[in-house]
Write an enzyme that holds these catalytic residues in place. Structure first.
Site, PDB file in Angstrom:
ATOM      1  N   TRP A 158     -18.404   6.418  -5.443  1.00 47.78           N
ATOM      2  CA  TRP A 158     -18.273   5.775  -6.739  1.00 47.78           C
ATOM      3  C   TRP A 158     -19.685   5.648  -7.313  1.00 47.78           C
ATOM      4  CZ3 TRP A 158     -14.723   4.874 -10.230  1.00 47.78           C
ATOM      5  CH2 TRP A 158     -15.059   4.054 -11.307  1.00 47.78           C
TER       6      TRP A 158
ATOM      7  N   GLU B  77      -6.345  -3.378  -9.629  1.00 47.26           N
ATOM      8  CA  GLU B  77      -7.054  -4.456  -8.942  1.00 47.26           C
ATOM      9  C   GLU B  77      -6.632  -5.810  -9.508  1.00 47.26           C
ATOM     10  OE1 GLU B  77     -11.298  -3.509  -8.769  1.00 47.26           O
ATOM     11  OE2 GLU B  77     -10.794  -1.381  -8.961  1.00 47.26           O
TER      12      GLU B  77
ATOM     13  N   TYR C 291     -17.952  -1.649  -1.228  1.00 45.44           N
ATOM     14  CA  TYR C 291     -19.201  -1.845  -1.972  1.00 45.44           C
ATOM     15  C   TYR C 291     -19.036  -3.069  -2.847  1.00 45.44           C
ATOM     16  CZ  TYR C 291     -16.207   1.529  -4.493  1.00 45.44           C
ATOM     17  OH  TYR C 291     -15.134   2.208  -5.022  1.00 45.44           O
TER      18      TYR C 291
END
Length: 428
Positions: free
Chosen positions: A401, A214, A279
């Site tokens: 997750w 990321e 999310y």
């Protein structure tokens, strides 16, 4: 089915009206023995199509064989049994459930090496793959290897595929964007890391690689893509697959470090599958809101499906919520809370749970030490809304997750509504 508790309801009365037992309602929804119901609370009500009363000396194998089903199916119909709970004479077991299951679909979840084994076991009957979080690498190309043995043993026992997750995690558990950058820019380091990963995957029985990098700058996107192509080609030569996690973008040019290095079109063409991390709109340092509000989730999905085939796309599903102190102040941090824990907190505080129809998420307010709090979390209704969207859009499946926090209600809903794609038979 999902039942929403009304003022004055009791578990015994709900069970009587809906053709089940109070014990079954408590088990399937993760309620403590004396936990009071909360107005607005969602309950999953599983109704057997056939039942069996346990006799002295019975075993799961004998009951399943007599019923003409597998042990795994027996665990799916009675999720608490997956945690090794002993059978008790007189206990009623479901041999089938009402409901029309859709699928088969791929269902995965992320787990840490320190995951509670009972929490893991409750989930495994409903998973295709388990993603082990996380492997890292050093500057010399050697791997930072988590203690993954217990996870791999349990996954194999339930016939669940094990997927190795690669991140830029360091020895102290922190994440390094500089470490990721070195990997993208240094071909020799890439080859060393990939060779080491392939050795581990062969040795430990992993079936694929999940790449989770990321905060990649736009300037490094091309190098990141080249790394993914290199990884895919080497993985495919040995029969493994490549999966990539993507930040939740709503359009191609979305600004921000989280999004700029994740080119959906390019990565979608390279990877065998992708996860949309849908999310964290409601997040620890942000203002109170749903973690995964449906309008935002759907916007990401619509964009992703415009450039990536649906059969490659998995929806990210959060297994947590947040507890914010009000009024929210910039820089203040919310407390992460499990979904089961949130309902217990509402019960303890005498709160009423509300459901936001736009966000498709539950929330409640309570007062502690003179301060108002608001909690947003997930329940069977919010899960059903997300997974129904995945079904309607013909996605490959979804991924949770993560498995750190118990969420029995989710697995009860899945048992009634979803046909999970399996890698291989369970080894019971």
């Amino acid at each position: 089915m999902i039942y929403v508790v009304e003022t004055g309801d009791t578990l015994m009365e709900i069970a009587r009206r809906l053709g089940t037992s109070a014990a079954r309602l408590r088990s399937d929804n993760g309620l403590l023995p004396r936990q009071a119901l909360v107005p607005g609370q969602a309950l999953v009500v599983l109704r057997p199509t056939a039942s069996y009363t346990v006799q002295p000396g019975d075993s799961l194998y004998a009951i399943a064989d007599q019923a003409g089903i597998s042990v795994l199916e027996l665990l799916q119909y009675n999720p608490v049994l997956a945690q090794g709970q002993p059978l008790f004479p007189g206990e009623s077991l479901a041999l089938g459930l009402e409901g029309n299951r859709f699928g088969p679909v791929t269902v995965t979840s992320y787990a840490y090496p320190f995951n509670s084994i009972p929490t893991l076991q409750r989930a495994l009957p409903f998973l295709t793959d388990l993603s082990v979080f996380s492997y890292g690498f050093r500057e010399d190309g050697s791997l930072i290897i988590p203690q993954d043995s217990a996870l791999l043993v349990e996954a194999a026992r339930f016939g669940v595929g094990a997927v190795l997750v690669l991140t830029a995690i360091e020895e102290d558990g922190s994440f390094s964007t500089q470490q990721a950058s070195r990997l993208f820019q240094d071909q020799a380091l890439q080859d060393q890391v990939l060779s080491a990963l392939l050795d581990v995957m062969r040795e430990k029985g992993y079936i694929g690689l999940d790449v989770d990098f990321e905060y990649i700058p736009r300037a490094e996107a091309a190098a990141f893509h080249a790394f993914l192509r290199n990884a895919r080609d080497r993985l495919h030569r040995e029969g493994f697959f490549l999966h990539v996690d993507l930040a939740p973008k709503s359009y191609a040019g979305q600004p921000g470090l989280l999004y700029e290095g994740h080119d959906y079109s390019v990565i979608g063409s390279i990877a065998d599958s992708v996860l949309l991390m849908t999310y964290e709109w409601g997040y620890a340092f942000g203002p109170p809101m749903a973690v995964a509000p449906m309008p935002q989730v759907e916007s990401v999905l619509r964009y992703a499906l415009s450039v990536i085939p649906a059969q490659k796309v998995k929806l990210g599903v959060p297994n947590y919520g947040y507890d914010w102190t009000l009024p929210h102040r910039q820089g203040s941090r919310a407390v992460t809370i499990g979904n089961q824990e949130a309902v217990l907190l509402a019960s303890q505080m005498g709160a009423e749970i509300h459901f936001d129809e736009s966000a498709q998420a539950p929330f409640f307010h309570y007062i502690r030490e003179g301060r108002e709090h608001v909690v947003w979390f997930e329940d069977a209704r919010s899960i059903a809304s997300k997974l129904d969207l995945a079904r309607r859009l013909s996605l490959a499946g979804w991924s949770y997750w993560n498995l750190l926090r118990p969420f029995p209600q989710n697995w009860a809903w899945v048992s009634e509504n979803v046909l999970v794609r399996r890698r291989k038979p369970a080894a019971f």
